[in-house]
Design a protein around this motif. Structure first.
Motif, PDB file in Angstrom:
ATOM      1  N   MET A 168       0.837  -1.174   0.000  1.00 52.86           N
ATOM      2  CA  MET A 168       0.000   0.000   0.000  1.00 52.86           C
ATOM      3  C   MET A 168       0.884   1.240   0.000  1.00 52.86           C
ATOM      4  O   MET A 168       2.021   1.217   0.432  1.00 52.86           O
ATOM      5  N   GLY A 169       0.320   2.363  -0.404  1.00 52.47           N
ATOM      6  CA  GLY A 169       1.070   3.600  -0.504  1.00 52.47           C
ATOM      7  C   GLY A 169       1.170   4.343   0.810  1.00 52.47           C
ATOM      8  O   GLY A 169       0.602   3.952   1.819  1.00 52.47           O
ATOM      9  N   GLU A 170       1.905   5.417   0.738  1.00 54.20           N
ATOM     10  CA  GLU A 170       2.067   6.250   1.916  1.00 54.20           C
ATOM     11  C   GLU A 170       1.010   7.345   1.940  1.00 54.20           C
ATOM     12  O   GLU A 170       0.521   7.769   0.896  1.00 54.20           O
ATOM     13  N   ILE A 171       0.693   7.773   3.148  1.00 57.80           N
ATOM     14  CA  ILE A 171      -0.228   8.883   3.326  1.00 57.80           C
ATOM     15  C   ILE A 171       0.451   9.930   4.196  1.00 57.80           C
ATOM     16  O   ILE A 171       1.366   9.622   4.956  1.00 57.80           O
ATOM     17  N   SER A 172       0.003  11.162   4.071  1.00 59.70           N
ATOM     18  CA  SER A 172       0.535  12.246   4.888  1.00 59.70           C
ATOM     19  C   SER A 172      -0.394  12.468   6.076  1.00 59.70           C
ATOM     20  O   SER A 172      -1.607  12.575   5.905  1.00 59.70           O
ATOM     21  N   ILE A 173       0.201  12.520   7.265  1.00 61.40           N
ATOM     22  CA  ILE A 173      -0.578  12.791   8.468  1.00 61.40           C
ATOM     23  C   ILE A 173       0.158  13.848   9.290  1.00 61.40           C
ATOM     24  O   ILE A 173       1.345  14.106   9.056  1.00 61.40           O
TER      25      ILE A 173
ATOM     26  N   VAL B  94       3.511   8.139   6.254  1.00 54.55           N
ATOM     27  CA  VAL B  94       3.510   6.788   6.816  1.00 54.55           C
ATOM     28  C   VAL B  94       2.688   5.877   5.933  1.00 54.55           C
ATOM     29  O   VAL B  94       1.849   6.328   5.159  1.00 54.55           O
ATOM     30  N   SER B  95       2.910   4.589   6.078  1.00 57.03           N
ATOM     31  CA  SER B  95       2.065   3.642   5.359  1.00 57.03           C
ATOM     32  C   SER B  95       0.702   3.611   6.042  1.00 57.03           C
ATOM     33  O   SER B  95       0.578   3.920   7.227  1.00 57.03           O
ATOM     34  N   MET B  96      -0.296   3.232   5.307  1.00 55.59           N
ATOM     35  CA  MET B  96      -1.653   3.196   5.852  1.00 55.59           C
ATOM     36  C   MET B  96      -1.734   2.226   7.023  1.00 55.59           C
ATOM     37  O   MET B  96      -2.479   2.460   7.973  1.00 55.59           O
ATOM     38  N   GLU B  97      -0.953   1.152   6.975  1.00 55.31           N
ATOM     39  CA  GLU B  97      -0.961   0.165   8.056  1.00 55.31           C
ATOM     40  C   GLU B  97      -0.392   0.744   9.351  1.00 55.31           C
ATOM     41  O   GLU B  97      -0.765   0.329  10.436  1.00 55.31           O
ATOM     42  N   GLU B  98       0.527   1.688   9.237  1.00 59.23           N
ATOM     43  CA  GLU B  98       1.181   2.256  10.417  1.00 59.23           C
ATOM     44  C   GLU B  98       0.401   3.416  11.030  1.00 59.23           C
ATOM     45  O   GLU B  98       0.672   3.790  12.173  1.00 59.23           O
ATOM     46  N   GLU B  99      -0.514   3.984  10.293  1.00 56.88           N
ATOM     47  CA  GLU B  99      -1.179   5.203  10.753  1.00 56.88           C
ATOM     48  C   GLU B  99      -1.813   5.048  12.137  1.00 56.88           C
ATOM     49  O   GLU B  99      -1.578   5.876  13.030  1.00 56.88           O
ATOM     50  N   GLU B 100      -2.596   4.017  12.331  1.00 59.30           N
ATOM     51  CA  GLU B 100      -3.277   3.836  13.611  1.00 59.30           C
ATOM     52  C   GLU B 100      -2.274   3.686  14.752  1.00 59.30           C
ATOM     53  O   GLU B 100      -2.443   4.263  15.829  1.00 59.30           O
ATOM     54  N   ILE B 101      -1.227   2.922  14.529  1.00 55.57           N
ATOM     55  CA  ILE B 101      -0.218   2.704  15.565  1.00 55.57           C
ATOM     56  C   ILE B 101       0.472   4.013  15.915  1.00 55.57           C
ATOM     57  O   ILE B 101       0.680   4.324  17.097  1.00 55.57           O
ATOM     58  N   ILE B 102       0.808   4.806  14.929  1.00 52.73           N
ATOM     59  CA  ILE B 102       1.485   6.079  15.172  1.00 52.73           C
ATOM     60  C   ILE B 102       0.563   7.042  15.914  1.00 52.73           C
ATOM     61  O   ILE B 102       0.978   7.719  16.850  1.00 52.73           O
ATOM     62  N   ARG B 103      -0.703   7.071  15.533  1.00 53.79           N
ATOM     63  CA  ARG B 103      -1.653   7.952  16.226  1.00 53.79           C
ATOM     64  C   ARG B 103      -1.848   7.505  17.682  1.00 53.79           C
ATOM     65  O   ARG B 103      -1.918   8.326  18.594  1.00 53.79           O
TER      66      ARG B 103
END
Length: 96
Positions: A1-6, A19-28
Protein backbone atom coordinates in the motif's frame (compact mmCIF):
# COMPACT_ATOMS: atom_id res chain seq x y z
CA UNK A 1 0.00 0.00 0.00
CA UNK A 2 1.07 3.60 -0.50
CA UNK A 3 2.07 6.25 1.92
CA UNK A 4 -0.23 8.88 3.33
CA UNK A 5 0.53 12.25 4.89
CA UNK A 6 -0.58 12.79 8.47
CA UNK A 7 0.05 15.40 11.14
CA UNK A 8 0.90 14.28 14.65
CA UNK A 9 0.75 16.60 17.64
CA UNK A 10 3.19 15.88 20.45
CA UNK A 11 3.74 18.35 23.28
CA UNK A 12 1.85 21.07 21.42
CA UNK A 13 4.05 20.74 18.34
CA UNK A 14 2.82 19.44 15.02
CA UNK A 15 4.92 16.96 13.09
CA UNK A 16 3.98 16.18 9.48
CA UNK A 17 4.77 12.58 8.61
CA UNK A 18 4.48 10.26 5.66
CA UNK A 19 3.51 6.79 6.82
CA UNK A 20 2.07 3.64 5.36
CA UNK A 21 -1.65 3.20 5.85
CA UNK A 22 -0.96 0.17 8.06
CA UNK A 23 1.18 2.26 10.42
CA UNK A 24 -1.18 5.20 10.75
CA UNK A 25 -3.28 3.84 13.61
CA UNK A 26 -0.22 2.70 15.57
CA UNK A 27 1.49 6.08 15.17
CA UNK A 28 -1.65 7.95 16.23
CA UNK A 29 -2.03 5.71 19.28
CA UNK A 30 1.65 6.19 20.15
CA UNK A 31 1.20 9.95 19.91
CA UNK A 32 -1.80 9.77 22.23
CA UNK A 33 0.14 7.64 24.74
CA UNK A 34 3.00 10.12 24.73
CA UNK A 35 0.70 13.10 25.23
CA UNK A 36 -1.19 11.30 28.00
CA UNK A 37 2.11 10.50 29.74
CA UNK A 38 3.25 14.13 29.42
CA UNK A 39 -0.03 15.33 30.90
CA UNK A 40 0.31 12.86 33.78
CA UNK A 41 3.85 14.02 34.54
CA UNK A 42 2.83 17.66 34.30
CA UNK A 43 -0.02 17.14 36.75
CA UNK A 44 1.93 15.02 39.24
CA UNK A 45 5.35 16.65 39.27
CA UNK A 46 6.61 20.20 39.53
CA UNK A 47 8.01 19.98 36.01
CA UNK A 48 6.72 22.46 33.47
CA UNK A 49 9.43 22.48 30.84
CA UNK A 50 8.25 20.47 27.82
CA UNK A 51 11.78 19.20 27.17
CA UNK A 52 12.00 17.74 30.67
CA UNK A 53 8.56 16.16 30.31
CA UNK A 54 9.52 14.65 26.96
CA UNK A 55 12.77 13.31 28.44
CA UNK A 56 10.87 11.69 31.29
CA UNK A 57 8.41 10.12 28.84
CA UNK A 58 11.22 8.81 26.62
CA UNK A 59 12.93 7.30 29.66
CA UNK A 60 9.67 5.64 30.69
CA UNK A 61 9.00 4.09 27.28
CA UNK A 62 12.62 3.07 26.66
CA UNK A 63 12.74 1.37 30.06
CA UNK A 64 9.47 -0.42 29.38
CA UNK A 65 10.71 -1.52 25.96
CA UNK A 66 13.89 -2.97 27.48
CA UNK A 67 11.88 -4.81 30.16
CA UNK A 68 9.67 -6.39 27.51
CA UNK A 69 12.69 -7.24 25.35
CA UNK A 70 14.37 -8.99 28.30
CA UNK A 71 11.19 -10.89 29.15
CA UNK A 72 10.78 -12.07 25.55
CA UNK A 73 14.42 -13.19 25.44
CA UNK A 74 14.00 -15.19 28.66
CA UNK A 75 10.75 -16.75 27.43
CA UNK A 76 12.33 -17.60 24.05
CA UNK A 77 15.21 -19.29 25.83
CA UNK A 78 12.83 -21.27 28.03
CA UNK A 79 10.83 -22.39 24.99
CA UNK A 80 13.98 -23.37 23.11
CA UNK A 81 15.19 -25.35 26.13
CA UNK A 82 11.82 -27.11 26.36
CA UNK A 83 11.88 -27.99 22.67
CA UNK A 84 15.43 -29.32 23.00
CA UNK A 85 14.46 -31.53 25.98
CA UNK A 86 11.38 -32.79 24.12
CA UNK A 87 13.52 -33.56 21.08
CA UNK A 88 15.96 -35.50 23.27
CA UNK A 89 13.10 -37.49 24.83
CA UNK A 90 11.67 -38.33 21.41
CA UNK A 91 15.11 -39.30 20.08
CA UNK A 92 15.71 -41.54 23.09
CA UNK A 93 12.24 -43.09 22.77
CA UNK A 94 12.53 -43.74 19.03
CA UNK A 95 16.02 -45.20 19.30
CA UNK A 96 14.86 -47.97 21.64
Amino acid sequence: MGEISIKINIADRVYPLKVSMEEEEIIRRASKLINDRLKEYQENYAVRDKQDLLSMAVLHYATESLRVERKVTVEDTEVADGVYRLDQLLTDFLSK
